[in-house]
Motif scaffolding. Structure first.
Motif, PDB file in Angstrom:
ATOM      1  N   GLN A 123       8.010 -41.244   4.948  1.00 16.60           N
ATOM      2  CA  GLN A 123       7.954 -40.943   6.382  1.00 16.60           C
ATOM      3  C   GLN A 123       6.788 -40.006   6.665  1.00 16.60           C
ATOM      4  OE1 GLN A 123       8.797 -37.882   8.042  1.00 16.60           O
ATOM      5  NE2 GLN A 123       9.830 -36.711   6.433  1.00 16.60           N
ATOM      6  N   HIS A 124       6.109 -40.309   7.777  1.00 16.07           N
ATOM      7  CA  HIS A 124       4.902 -39.576   8.163  1.00 16.07           C
ATOM      8  C   HIS A 124       5.156 -38.800   9.449  1.00 16.07           C
ATOM      9  CE1 HIS A 124       2.739 -42.239   5.303  1.00 16.07           C
ATOM     10  NE2 HIS A 124       3.602 -43.125   5.726  1.00 16.07           N
ATOM     11  N   LEU A 125       6.411 -38.395   9.672  1.00 15.16           N
ATOM     12  CA  LEU A 125       6.804 -37.776  10.931  1.00 15.16           C
ATOM     13  C   LEU A 125       7.101 -36.286  10.801  1.00 15.16           C
ATOM     14  CD1 LEU A 125       9.157 -40.707  12.005  1.00 15.16           C
ATOM     15  CD2 LEU A 125       6.905 -40.189  12.964  1.00 15.16           C
ATOM     16  N   GLY A 126       6.993 -35.747   9.600  1.00 11.94           N
ATOM     17  CA  GLY A 126       7.287 -34.332   9.400  1.00 11.94           C
ATOM     18  C   GLY A 126       8.763 -34.008   9.494  1.00 11.94           C
ATOM     19  N   HIS A 127       9.610 -35.002   9.249  1.00 17.65           N
ATOM     20  CA  HIS A 127      11.055 -34.821   9.331  1.00 17.65           C
ATOM     21  C   HIS A 127      11.619 -34.180   8.065  1.00 17.65           C
ATOM     22  CE1 HIS A 127      11.552 -38.195  12.576  1.00 17.65           C
ATOM     23  NE2 HIS A 127      11.067 -37.063  13.072  1.00 17.65           N
ATOM     24  N   ASN A 128      12.816 -33.603   8.221  1.00 14.06           N
ATOM     25  CA  ASN A 128      13.453 -32.933   7.092  1.00 14.06           C
ATOM     26  C   ASN A 128      14.655 -33.681   6.531  1.00 14.06           C
ATOM     27  OD1 ASN A 128      11.802 -30.566   7.069  1.00 14.06           O
ATOM     28  ND2 ASN A 128      12.814 -29.938   8.960  1.00 14.06           N
ATOM     29  N   ALA A 129      15.057 -34.769   7.165  1.00 19.16           N
ATOM     30  CA  ALA A 129      16.217 -35.525   6.704  1.00 19.16           C
ATOM     31  C   ALA A 129      15.827 -36.984   6.519  1.00 19.16           C
ATOM     32  CB  ALA A 129      17.365 -35.417   7.709  1.00 19.16           C
ATOM     33  N   MET A 130      16.367 -37.593   5.477  1.00 17.28           N
ATOM     34  CA  MET A 130      16.095 -39.008   5.204  1.00 17.28           C
ATOM     35  C   MET A 130      17.389 -39.696   4.804  1.00 17.28           C
ATOM     36  SD  MET A 130      12.360 -38.936   3.347  1.00 17.28           S
ATOM     37  CE  MET A 130      12.002 -40.668   3.702  1.00 17.28           C
ATOM     38  N   TYR A 131      17.449 -40.994   5.092  1.00 22.96           N
ATOM     39  CA  TYR A 131      18.692 -41.748   4.953  1.00 22.96           C
ATOM     40  C   TYR A 131      18.417 -43.108   4.311  1.00 22.96           C
ATOM     41  CZ  TYR A 131      19.689 -38.667   8.968  1.00 22.96           C
ATOM     42  OH  TYR A 131      19.815 -37.583   9.809  1.00 22.96           O
ATOM     43  N   TRP A 132      19.414 -43.604   3.571  1.00 22.85           N
ATOM     44  CA  TRP A 132      19.437 -44.999   3.150  1.00 22.85           C
ATOM     45  C   TRP A 132      20.636 -45.686   3.796  1.00 22.85           C
ATOM     46  CZ3 TRP A 132      15.558 -47.518   1.361  1.00 22.85           C
ATOM     47  CH2 TRP A 132      14.667 -46.963   0.440  1.00 22.85           C
ATOM     48  N   MET A 175      24.458 -45.104   3.345  1.00 25.05           N
ATOM     49  CA  MET A 175      24.653 -44.953   1.898  1.00 25.05           C
ATOM     50  C   MET A 175      24.485 -43.487   1.492  1.00 25.05           C
ATOM     51  SD  MET A 175      22.508 -48.252   0.612  1.00 25.05           S
ATOM     52  CE  MET A 175      23.063 -48.214  -1.093  1.00 25.05           C
ATOM     53  N   PHE A 176      23.334 -42.935   1.788  1.00 30.07           N
ATOM     54  CA  PHE A 176      23.014 -41.564   1.362  1.00 30.07           C
ATOM     55  C   PHE A 176      22.257 -40.833   2.469  1.00 30.07           C
ATOM     56  CE2 PHE A 176      24.166 -42.338  -2.970  1.00 30.07           C
ATOM     57  CZ  PHE A 176      23.726 -43.612  -3.283  1.00 30.07           C
ATOM     58  N   VAL A 177      22.439 -39.495   2.499  1.00 32.72           N
ATOM     59  CA  VAL A 177      21.670 -38.634   3.384  1.00 32.72           C
ATOM     60  C   VAL A 177      21.079 -37.506   2.546  1.00 32.72           C
ATOM     61  CG1 VAL A 177      21.683 -37.135   5.408  1.00 32.72           C
ATOM     62  CG2 VAL A 177      23.248 -39.083   5.303  1.00 32.72           C
ATOM     63  N   TYR A 178      19.788 -37.257   2.761  1.00 38.25           N
ATOM     64  CA  TYR A 178      19.121 -36.114   2.143  1.00 38.25           C
ATOM     65  C   TYR A 178      18.624 -35.188   3.237  1.00 38.25           C
ATOM     66  CZ  TYR A 178      19.066 -37.682  -2.706  1.00 38.25           C
ATOM     67  OH  TYR A 178      19.427 -38.045  -3.972  1.00 38.25           O
ATOM     68  N   SER A 179      18.898 -33.913   3.062  1.00 35.30           N
ATOM     69  CA  SER A 179      18.389 -32.903   3.992  1.00 35.30           C
ATOM     70  C   SER A 179      17.632 -31.867   3.182  1.00 35.30           C
ATOM     71  CB  SER A 179      19.552 -32.243   4.738  1.00 35.30           C
ATOM     72  OG  SER A 179      19.082 -31.186   5.543  1.00 35.30           O
ATOM     73  N   LEU A 180      16.372 -31.670   3.515  1.00 35.04           N
ATOM     74  CA  LEU A 180      15.522 -30.724   2.775  1.00 35.04           C
ATOM     75  C   LEU A 180      15.621 -30.988   1.269  1.00 35.04           C
ATOM     76  CD1 LEU A 180      16.363 -27.531   4.853  1.00 35.04           C
ATOM     77  CD2 LEU A 180      14.250 -28.871   4.924  1.00 35.04           C
ATOM     78  N   LEU A 195      17.607 -50.339   4.623  1.00 30.16           N
ATOM     79  CA  LEU A 195      16.807 -49.625   5.606  1.00 30.16           C
ATOM     80  C   LEU A 195      16.760 -48.142   5.279  1.00 30.16           C
ATOM     81  CD1 LEU A 195      18.309 -51.351   8.738  1.00 30.16           C
ATOM     82  CD2 LEU A 195      15.907 -51.447   8.143  1.00 30.16           C
ATOM     83  N   CYS A 196      15.593 -47.603   5.417  1.00 32.13           N
ATOM     84  CA  CYS A 196      15.393 -46.160   5.283  1.00 32.13           C
ATOM     85  C   CYS A 196      15.196 -45.598   6.690  1.00 32.13           C
ATOM     86  CB  CYS A 196      14.155 -45.908   4.420  1.00 32.13           C
ATOM     87  SG  CYS A 196      13.637 -44.191   4.321  1.00 32.13           S
ATOM     88  N   ALA A 197      15.639 -44.381   6.907  1.00 33.32           N
ATOM     89  CA  ALA A 197      15.435 -43.730   8.196  1.00 33.32           C
ATOM     90  C   ALA A 197      15.159 -42.259   7.966  1.00 33.32           C
ATOM     91  CB  ALA A 197      16.662 -43.912   9.104  1.00 33.32           C
ATOM     92  N   SER A 198      14.581 -41.622   8.984  1.00 28.10           N
ATOM     93  CA  SER A 198      14.380 -40.184   8.905  1.00 28.10           C
ATOM     94  C   SER A 198      14.693 -39.563  10.258  1.00 28.10           C
ATOM     95  CB  SER A 198      12.948 -39.838   8.477  1.00 28.10           C
ATOM     96  OG  SER A 198      12.025 -40.130   9.507  1.00 28.10           O
ATOM     97  N   SER A 199      14.975 -38.275  10.245  1.00 32.57           N
ATOM     98  CA  SER A 199      15.186 -37.536  11.490  1.00 32.57           C
ATOM     99  C   SER A 199      14.719 -36.107  11.290  1.00 32.57           C
ATOM    100  CB  SER A 199      16.660 -37.565  11.923  1.00 32.57           C
ATOM    101  OG  SER A 199      17.478 -36.897  10.981  1.00 32.57           O
ATOM    102  N   HIS A 200      14.505 -35.432  12.402  1.00 30.50           N
ATOM    103  CA  HIS A 200      14.003 -34.067  12.334  1.00 30.50           C
ATOM    104  C   HIS A 200      14.910 -33.178  11.484  1.00 30.50           C
ATOM    105  CE1 HIS A 200      13.491 -29.887  13.803  1.00 30.50           C
ATOM    106  NE2 HIS A 200      12.217 -30.219  13.845  1.00 30.50           N
ATOM    107  N   SER A 201      16.203 -33.370  11.692  1.00 30.83           N
ATOM    108  CA  SER A 201      17.190 -32.590  10.957  1.00 30.83           C
ATOM    109  C   SER A 201      18.390 -33.473  10.705  1.00 30.83           C
ATOM    110  CB  SER A 201      17.597 -31.373  11.789  1.00 30.83           C
ATOM    111  OG  SER A 201      18.733 -30.739  11.234  1.00 30.83           O
ATOM    112  N   ALA A 202      19.232 -33.082   9.748  1.00 26.55           N
ATOM    113  CA  ALA A 202      20.449 -33.851   9.479  1.00 26.55           C
ATOM    114  C   ALA A 202      21.602 -33.404  10.366  1.00 26.55           C
ATOM    115  CB  ALA A 202      20.839 -33.723   8.014  1.00 26.55           C
TER     116      ALA A 202
END
Lengths: 114, 111
Positions: free
Chosen positions: A25-34, A46-51, A90-97
């Motif tokens: 992700q090229h958005l400067g987000h801190n959370a990512m998801y599968w 499936m999974f959530v990663y925060s920082l 699918l992968c996703a990202s967000s500013h925060s979890a």
């Protein structure tokens, strides 16, 4: 590159293979998801990663192994998959979890397990 | 608990209106709405938060009834580009970003 990218876009693998899916992700987000999206089924988290720390594991079988080396990259390592694992990942990202943050999705990897 | 969306599918003519509903059996903190076109990634449309805050695209409107644990997405004067599958995602009070998505509503807009 902007947004969320995923590679490869398509993957065919046998049940005994080991492969990895990559998300960036090229958005400067801190959370990512599968997510897994199967035909005629809703999106399944499936999974959530925060920082870079895993904060959610939604009862996913151990044949799926996530890795988040930094806040921009997320991997999903696959081994000994079953035919029912064929789906769009699918992968996703967000500013925060935290609650209330919109998620931005990548185009997905279409996985076929033979 | 997966939210329930209704209707499952709707067909419109250009210019017509539609309402898509999302109901949950659990108390909600927020409701998210996304649209996915065939072969593409889901795209964010709107978030509605407990307490009344909303953020999303200007041309999209939606409501969130916290007491009834329901949300509705209003598509007015539909255009061909509105076609796709609409998903609502709900979260409780968790701070892990965990969304549970509904089964989707397929919208087809015809000329």
């Amino acid at each position: 590159e902007t947004g969320v990218t995923q590679t490869p876009r398509h993957l065919v693998m046998g049940m005994t293979n080991k492969k990895s899916l990559k998300c960036e992700q090229h958005l400067g987000h801190n959370a990512m998801y599968w997510y897994k999206q199967s035909a005629k089924k809703p999106l399944e988290l499936m999974f959530v990663y925060s920082l870079e720390e895993r904060v959610e594991n939604n009862s996913v079988p151990s044949r799926f192994s996530p890795e988040c080396p930094n806040s921009s990259h997320l991997f999903l390592h696959l081994h000994t998959l079953q035919p029912e694992d064929s789906a769009l990942y699918l992968c996703a990202s967000s500013h925060s979890a935290g609650p209330g943050y919109e998620q931005y999705f990548g185009p997905g990897t279409r996985l076929t397990v033979t | 608990q997966q939210p329930v969306q209704s209707p499952q599918a709707v067909i419109l003519r250009e210019g017509e209106d539609a309402v898509i509903n999302c109901s949950s059996s659990k108390a909600l903190y927020s409701v998210h709405w996304y649209r996915q076109k065939h072969g593409e990634a889901p795209v964010f449309l709107m978030i509605l938060l407990k307490g009344g805050e909303q953020k999303g695209h200007e041309k999209i409107s939606a409501s969130f009834n916290e007491k009834k644990q329901q949300s509705s997405l209003y598509l007015t004067a539909s255009q061909l580009s509105y076609s796709g599958t609409y998903f609502c995602g709900t979260d409780g009070s968790s701070n892990t970003g965990k969304l549970i998505f509904g089964q989707g509503t397929t919208l087809q807009v015809k000329p």
